[in-house]
Scaffold this motif. Structure first.
Motif: not given
Lengths: 257, 257, 257
Positions: A23, A26, A124-125, A129, B58
């Motif tokens: 993550r 990304s 992760r969520d 980020p 992911d």
């Protein structure tokens, strides 16, 4: 390359850590992700805080540190991003960040308040980020709603008088060495050159070494380690096992008049 | 930077993982190598497949995933590179890749067919260079001989009727939480708001939580986790130990009329 | 990106490894740090040397390898940087580097001699900056005072006659496979096609396989592995447990006339 560090209790046999890294990358594939540890005891905030406060200042200023220790936190606790001691921290407001520095935080924002995401995997969520954005230069105040303080817990304290210092083992490391919370500063301020006796696990020792290798193999050493804390070990042996001591075992220093 | 991930059963006390990384970097020093796990149980294809299928999506599309789980495979099994679900996979044709996605592979090539190399360490000598080339943009069809299919094994299935869903624990994670193969979709399609009883290890529970921290410490929680699978745990405890359950333990949901 | 590898006995539950990495990146944020292992047994020089000598040549020439195994060394031992076999090594002069190559070192310098730093954490305070400088192109001779040799220890030797080769297990790996110190070269030079009997742990075996998967599950295999060393295992089983053998167990090959 800006750095994001990870400190979690997720272990290394599952997909959790890789999902966090994926993550982060990304959001910004140029970030440098450094593992601090994924072997923090499950939900062991004291362990996680000890490891993180012992190393975060070794990283460049502005490094972003994710704590995935007790990542969900207790019911009602927020997820937060913090600017503290010239570094950034992202994790649950479970008290861990209150144990890593005596400085006042510059900014604290509650994450996941605007358009909150329901997730069972906040590392992760939510954390990944937010951390990736901070490491990419995004201003912390744009990530959430400013909040005045984070959770503060009392850390285990050293008691010190003119006659005595009492502390505890706060970490048994990989070598079986016993790291205490007794700081060199307190010792030097109080001892002022006086003789002293250090007591722990039935042992009485009257001197401190400068290095690990100044006693013979199998003998006990005491030194002030790289953190400035009193550490007890057995040279090329496992002090925790051999002395029968562990986390929270008492250690005291008595000074002669 | 293009990413190559590693999932192996090689552990972390030997030179094996570093040798794979060195070989990848010797082909292309600019690649970003991410460890998924090296703690997959020795030759445990179910464990490796669970971890890899839980996380590969992911990563950015086009990421190359090496599986070094049961890397030698059984006698007569090929080494393969696969284009599947917008990602690349490299490893033994031992059935693992058949367990990670329901999609049809776009390409499968058998590696090490042209000028075959005799090696006891295919992760380093065959998988690493193939993965590094894929991550560097080399076309998969140039890496070997096209082959129509890979090995498919039956995964443990959930049985579902109007009255009942029966599944199993497919993974005990680092926290001792019990991850089952019962998907939220099946549960919602069948329950249609009816009352239900979830049975496991002698326990009967009549509700599911939304998050890990909605029960008191030491109490049992059930939730649909970030994978959309039913997960059973003890809040701040080890459910596997406390409930005496492990891999393959049965879990069922009975719906009332 | 130039590479710095880490091989330590520091484990993964503490701040030690992250502190070393932070120091390296603070000298040169562009370096690529690769973990070889942090699970070397505490102060286990034989284990550390085996892992490092098995893999260092897989890295590009000029790679810098930090050994944090028994990092403090014994009293009076120096900290050194070594140019050896087209790679660089940094660590304590505790004998480990003398076990990783038969080549003569090109340069050896004693670190921490000019303005010596008193530290209990040489991996972070001495090895990391020296390694980061070497990886950044700094000439080794500028890092310390040239010294003629490093500590040499006798490694466990194989004894070989026309009739017999006697060796030992030098490593039990993650799979329970038993890696011996009997090299393929010696075996082929002496056997010259003669029949032979390999003896270990009460077993007598008369052939060697070419690969791990050429026997049935649960059966014993013997092969010359990717290091060119005789290796004994149980296919999809743990040979160390099942045969009751471990580090230092004897293995011999007797040749018929």
């Amino acid at each position: 390359m800006a750095i994001v560090t990870l400190t979690t209790d997720s272990g290394e046999s599952d997909f959790y850590v890789a999902a966090i890294k994926a993550r982060i990358l990304s959001v910004n594939p140029g970030l440098n992700i450094i593992d601090i540890s994924h072997k923090i005891g499950p939900c062991d905030i004291a362990h996680g805080a000890f490891v993180l406060r012992s190393v975060f200042r070794d990283f460049p200023r502005g490094t972003v540190h994710i704590s995935g220790v007790d990542a969900t936190g207790n019911k009602g606790e927020d997820y937060i991003a913090v600017s503290l001691d010239e570094h950034f921290f992202v994790g649950a407001d479970n008290g861990l960040f209150g144990l890593i520095s005596d400085k006042q935080p510059q900014s604290i924002v509650a994450l996941n308040k605007i358009n909150p995401l329901a997730t069972t995997f906040p590392e992760r969520d939510i954390f990944a980020p937010a951390a990736a954005k901070l490491a990419s230069g995004v201003n912390i105040t744009t990530l959430g709603t400013t909040t005045p303080q984070f959770k503060k817990m009392m850390d285990r304290q050293v008691r010190a008088t003119r006659k005595m210092i009492s502390g505890h083992v706060i970490r048994v490391d990989n070598y079986g060495n016993l790291l205490t919370n007794i700081p060199r500063d307190a010792f030097e301020n109080i001892s002022k050159g006086r003789s002293y006796t250090i007591q722990f696990g039935g042992e009485k020792v009257k001197r401190v070494q400068a290095s690990y290798n100044q006693v013979d193999q199998g003998e006990c050493f005491l030194l002030f380690n790289s953190l400035g804390l009193l550490e007890i070990g057995i040279y090329k042996g496992n002090a925790s096992q051999l002395l029968g001591m562990g986390y929270d075992s008492p250690v005291s220093i008595t000074f002669e008049d």
